[in-house]
Enzyme design. Structure first.
Site, PDB file in Angstrom:
ATOM      1  N   SER A 111      77.689  34.478   0.043  1.00  0.00           N
ATOM      2  CA  SER A 111      78.408  33.736  -0.979  1.00  0.00           C
ATOM      3  C   SER A 111      79.125  34.709  -1.925  1.00  0.00           C
ATOM      4  O   SER A 111      79.886  35.563  -1.493  1.00  0.00           O
ATOM      5  CB  SER A 111      77.400  32.846  -1.730  1.00  0.00           C
ATOM      6  OG  SER A 111      78.055  31.906  -2.515  1.00  0.00           O
TER       7      SER A 111
ATOM      8  N   ARG B 209      74.235  22.830 -12.922  1.00  0.00           N
ATOM      9  CA  ARG B 209      73.425  23.225 -11.771  1.00  0.00           C
ATOM     10  C   ARG B 209      73.308  22.081 -10.758  1.00  0.00           C
ATOM     11  O   ARG B 209      73.365  22.298  -9.553  1.00  0.00           O
ATOM     12  CB  ARG B 209      72.040  23.656 -12.248  1.00  0.00           C
ATOM     13  CG  ARG B 209      71.054  23.947 -11.151  1.00  0.00           C
ATOM     14  CD  ARG B 209      71.482  25.124 -10.321  1.00  0.00           C
ATOM     15  NE  ARG B 209      70.408  25.563  -9.435  1.00  0.00           N
ATOM     16  CZ  ARG B 209      70.525  26.574  -8.596  1.00  0.00           C
ATOM     17  NH1 ARG B 209      71.652  27.253  -8.531  1.00  0.00           N
ATOM     18  NH2 ARG B 209      69.524  26.918  -7.827  1.00  0.00           N
TER      19      ARG B 209
ATOM     20  N   ASP C 205      78.485  24.653   6.475  1.00  0.00           N
ATOM     21  CA  ASP C 205      78.845  25.160   5.144  1.00  0.00           C
ATOM     22  C   ASP C 205      80.235  24.649   4.788  1.00  0.00           C
ATOM     23  O   ASP C 205      81.234  25.073   5.367  1.00  0.00           O
ATOM     24  CB  ASP C 205      78.811  26.692   5.176  1.00  0.00           C
ATOM     25  CG  ASP C 205      79.080  27.323   3.809  1.00  0.00           C
ATOM     26  OD1 ASP C 205      79.486  26.603   2.881  1.00  0.00           O
ATOM     27  OD2 ASP C 205      78.870  28.538   3.682  1.00  0.00           O
TER      28      ASP C 205
ATOM     29  N   HIS D 167      75.746  25.453   2.827  1.00  0.00           N
ATOM     30  CA  HIS D 167      75.966  26.818   2.346  1.00  0.00           C
ATOM     31  C   HIS D 167      74.663  27.592   2.171  1.00  0.00           C
ATOM     32  O   HIS D 167      74.604  28.795   2.425  1.00  0.00           O
ATOM     33  CB  HIS D 167      76.730  26.740   1.018  1.00  0.00           C
ATOM     34  CG  HIS D 167      77.073  28.055   0.429  1.00  0.00           C
ATOM     35  ND1 HIS D 167      77.869  28.980   1.095  1.00  0.00           N
ATOM     36  CD2 HIS D 167      76.760  28.627  -0.757  1.00  0.00           C
ATOM     37  CE1 HIS D 167      78.014  30.055   0.325  1.00  0.00           C
ATOM     38  NE2 HIS D 167      77.353  29.869  -0.796  1.00  0.00           N
ATOM     39  N   ASP D 168      73.615  26.906   1.726  1.00  0.00           N
ATOM     40  CA  ASP D 168      72.329  27.563   1.491  1.00  0.00           C
ATOM     41  C   ASP D 168      71.697  28.139   2.755  1.00  0.00           C
ATOM     42  O   ASP D 168      70.696  28.852   2.662  1.00  0.00           O
ATOM     43  CB  ASP D 168      71.341  26.585   0.837  1.00  0.00           C
ATOM     44  CG  ASP D 168      71.375  26.686  -0.681  1.00  0.00           C
ATOM     45  OD1 ASP D 168      72.075  27.576  -1.203  1.00  0.00           O
ATOM     46  OD2 ASP D 168      70.709  25.866  -1.353  1.00  0.00           O
TER      47      ASP D 168
END
Lengths: 397, 220
Positions: free
Chosen positions: A160, A230, A327, A360-361
Site C-alpha cells: 500500500s 477509520r 483489491d 486490499h488487506d
C-alpha cells in the site's frame, strides 16, 4: 456511538525500541521547502546484520502501521502488523535477514510528527507540522540507513503506502537498493483514493473536538471524527465478498431490528469497534498529514517528467510486484501499469497477482502462495547478489 | 487432438526431464544461446528453460507467461517473470533490449503469429522459435488415412477446443519468414526419439522427418 475508551495515544518516549536523532549536521530539506531537523526517528530491528551488511531489509509500513512488525505490539497488545511475514523461517526470515521496521516521518509511534513537541515552541506541532511527502519519508529513512552504516539495502519492501515508499526508494536511491518489492500499490494515488482520503479528513475536521488542529493544547481529542475516518477507510481495505462472508446481514446480539440507530447489524458493530480501537493508538493530525502525503504521490510526475517508463531508465534494481485479485483500492491494473513501465526500461521485474477475496488487506494476511513467492524471490535475489559479488556501496556514498 | 508438446510437462507435452536435465528441444534452444547474454523467454511456462540457462550460461534472463500459476512457480524459484500476454505486452519492451527472445512451443497458440514474430525481432537481436512441424510424415499419414486432424499426443483437446490455433509446417514457417524479411540463420529438426540435426530451412526431407523444429532467426 459509545464513548471512546480511557486509553490515550501512547507516550512515545516510553515505547520500547530504538530512537535516533537525525538531521543534526544538516536539516532534511522537505519537498514543501521547509527544513526539518534535528528530528527523531523510531525504529525496530529483527535478526542480525551480517558482516558484509548485505542482508538488510527495510520494511516500509502503510498508512496506519508502525515499526513494530512482529512479536507483541507494545500499544495494542496484539501481534505486530506483519508478524505473519517477519520471523524465523518466515518469508522475511530473521534467521537470514536483518529486518528493519521504521516509523515513517509524520508518524505517531515515536518518529517526529504532529503529536510530538516542537522544540521551537515547546508545544505539540499540531498543524504547524509541515505537510510532508512520500519522498520526504524516504529521505528520512535513508538518513537512518546511513546511520546504521548500511551501504545498500538488500531489499526495500512494503504494501500500500509502504509500496509507494519502496518505489520511491528504488527510483531516488537506485544504487542503495538491490531489490524492491512494492505490494498492492501504484505509481500514483488514484482519484478515487484521494476522494476517500478527503472524506476521512473532513470527518476529522468536522469534529468540534479537533479545535482547528489544536486539540492537544485544549486537552481534547477528535475521537469521533477520527473513528469515522477509520470506519470509512476500513471499508476500502476489504471487499464486498469478504464483508458479506464475515457478517452477511446478521444482527448484532439481537433477534430483531430495533427501529433505531443502534448497531443492529454485525457489520456496524464491527466498524464501530474498528473506529474505537483506532483512536486509542492514532493521532488525528497525523492522519491528516499522511493521507495528504499519499495524495501527492506521483512517481512519474516527480521523477520521470510525467512518463512512468522514464523514471526507471537504466535501473539495476530487481523488482517484484505483487497485487491481489479482489483489491479495489489498488487494483491489479495499477501494478500492471508499473510492470509495463519497468518492461519499457528493460528492467529486471517479476510480477504476480495473487488470488484472494480479502481485498486490499490481503497484503497483511497469511496467504501461503503469497509468502512462498516472496520467499522464493528473495532467495533468488540473494543468490544473484552473491554471484555479483555483493559490491555494495558504502553508506557515505 | 492437435496437442503439441508443451513446456514443462504441460498436458500433452513430453514428460519433464529430471533434475539437471532438460528436454531435447529445450536443450537445443539452450545450445543456441551464448553465455552471459540477455534473454527474454516468451511463454516461459514454469521457468525450466530460464532456470537451465541461468545456471548453465549465467544469462540475464526474463520471462513472460500468461498463466498465473506458472508465473507464481517461476517467481517462487527466483526467476524474473511477469504475468502477461505476448500478443499485447511485447509492445512495452524497448527495441533491441535483448540478445535473444525465445518463443518455445508457444507460436501455435498465438492469434497473430506474424505480429509476434515482428515484435520478437524488434526486441531481440535474435529470436529462437520452436514449434511442432505439421509436415511430419506421421501427421501427413494420419490425415491421409484416417481423414481426421493429426493427433500429436492425445488427451484433452479436440480440434474445436484446442488452444493451438495456428499450426504450421517448417516450410510454412520459412515462407512466412521470407515474406517478413526475417533471416533463418539456423534451422534444426528434432525427431521423435529426441535426435536433433541441423537442416537446411528449405529441406523437403527435414519437413518430412522432423517432428519438431527449432530455428534461430535474425534480421540482416
Amino acid at each position: 456511538m459509545s464513548a471512546p475508551t480511557k486509553t490515550r495515544t501512547p507516550n512515545t518516549a516510553e515505547l520500547p525500541g530504538t530512537r535516533v536523532e537525525l538531521g543534526i549536521d544538516e536539516p532534511l530539506h522537505l519537498d514543501c521547502g521547509a527544513p526539518l531537523g534535528p528530528f527523531t526517528v523510531a525504529y525496530q530491528t529483527y535478526g542480525r546484520l551480517n558482516e558484509a551488511k548485505s542482508n538488510a531489509i527495510l520494511v516500509c509500513h502503510a498508512l496506519t502501521g508502525d515499526q513494530f512488525l512482529a512479536g507483541d505490539h507494545p500499544v495494542t497488545g496484539k501481534l505486530g502488523w506483519w508478524d505473519v511475514m517477519v520471523g524465523p523461517g518466515k518469508a522475511l526470515d530473521t534467521g537470514r535477514y536483518f529486518v528493519i521496521g521504521c516509523n515513517f516521518l509524520g508518524g505517531c509511534m515515536g518518529t517526529v510528527g504532529p503529536a510530538e513537541i516542537n522544540p521551537a515552541t515547546d508545544k505539540p506541532y499540531g498543524l504547524d507540522f509541515p505537510v510532508i511527502t512520500i519522498g520526504d519519508m524516504v529521505k528520512a529513512q535513508k538518513l537512518l540507513i546511513d546511520h546504521l552504516g548500511i551501504g545498500r539495502l538488500f531489499c526495500v519492501i512494503g504494501g500500500s503506502m509502504g509500496g509507494m515508499q519502496a518505489l520511491d526508494w528504488a527510483v531516488r536511491y537506485p544504487e542503495r537498493v538491490f531489490t524492491a518489492v512494492p505490494i498492492a500499490t501504484a505509481a500514483r494515488t488514484s482519484t478515487q483514493n484521494i476522494a476517500f482520503h478527503e472524506v476521512g479528513r473532513q470527518a476529522i475536521m468536522a469534529d468540534p473536538d479537533w479545535c482547528g488542529g489544536n486539540y492537544l493544547l485544549e486537552g481534547k481529542r477528535p475521537h469521533r471524527g477520527l473513528a469515522v475516518a477509520r470506519m470509512g477507510a476500513h471499508i476500502t481495505y476489504l471487499s464486498e465478498t469478504a464483508l458479506h462472508r464475515k457478517f452477511g446481514r446478521n444482527l448484532q446480539d439481537r433477534k430483531d431490528v430495533t427501529y433505531g440507530f443502534e448497531a443492529d447489524f454485525q457489520v456496524e458493530s464491527y466498524l464501530r469497534h474498528q473506529g474505537l480501537t483506532f483512536v486509542d493508538r492514532f493521532d488525528a493530525n497525523t492522519y491528516l498529514i499522511i493521507t495528504r502525503a499519499m495524495d501527492y504521490f506521483d512517481l512519474a510526475e516527480e521523477h520521470g517528467g510525467g512518463v512512468l517508463a522514464e523514471t526507471f531508465q537504466g535501473t539495476e534494481v530487481r523488482f517484484c510486484l505483487i497485487s491481489f485479485t479482489s483489491d479495489w483500492m489498488f487494483p491489479t491494473a495499477e501494478s500492471r501499469e508499473l510492470v509495463h513501465a519497468l518492461n519499457a526500461a528493460a528492467a529486471n521485474v517479476s510480477f504476480v497477482e495473487i488470488e484472494s477475496d480479502q481485498g486490499h488487506d490481503s497484503f497483511l494476511l497469511d496467504i501461503p502462495e503469497y509468502h512462498k513467492i516472496l520467499s522464493g524471490f528473495l532467495a533468488g535475489a540473494a543468490d544473484h547478489q552473491v554471484r555479483c559479488g555483493a559490491k555494495a556501496p558504502s553508506a557515505d556514498e | 487432438m492437435n496437442e503439441t508438446p508443451g513446456r514443462d510437462g504441460r498436458p500433452g507435452g513430453p514428460p519433464s526431464a529430471g533434475a539437471g536435465e532438460i528436454r531435447a528441444d529445450l536443450r537445443l534452444v539452450a545450445d543456441l544461446v551464448a553465455p552471459g547474454t540477455r534473454v527474454l523467454d516468451v511463454g516461459c511456462g514454469d521457468g525450466a528453460l530460464l532456470q537451465f540457462l541461468t545456471n548453465s550460461k549465467e544469462i540475464d534472463g526474463r520471462g513472460l507467461e500468461i498463466r498465473q500459476e506458472r508465473v507464481n512457480a517461476s517467481v517462487s524459484r527466483g526467476l524474473s517473470v511477469v504475468q502477461g500476454n505476448a500478443e499485447t505486452d511485447l509492445r512495452n519492451y524497448p527495441s533491441q533490449a535483448f540478445d535473444y527472445v525465445i518463443l518455445s512451443q508457444t507460436l501455435q497458440a498465438i492469434h497473430d503469429p506474424r505480429g509476434v514474430l515482428e515484435e520478437l525481432l524488434r526486441i531481440g537481436k535474435h529470436a529462437i522459435v520452436s514449434f511442432t512441424n505439421f509436415g511430419y510424415w506421421r501427421f501427413r499419414l494420419h490425415l491421409a488415412y484416417s481423414g481426421r486432424m493429426p493427433v500429436t499426443d492425445s488427451k484433452d483437446h479436440e480440434w474445436f477446443d484446442t488452444p493451438n490455433i495456428h499450426l504450421c509446417t517448417i516450410r510454412d514457417f520459412v515462407t512466412l519468414c521470407d515474406a517478413l524479411d526475417i533471416t533463418v540463420e539456423r534451422c534444426f529438426s528434432v525427431r521423435r526419439g529426441g535426435q536433433t540435426r541441423r537442416v537446411r530451412p528449405s529441406s523437403a526431407l527435414a519437413n518430412l522427418i522432423g517432428e519438431q523444429a527449432v530455428v534461430l532467426l535474425g534480421r540482416e
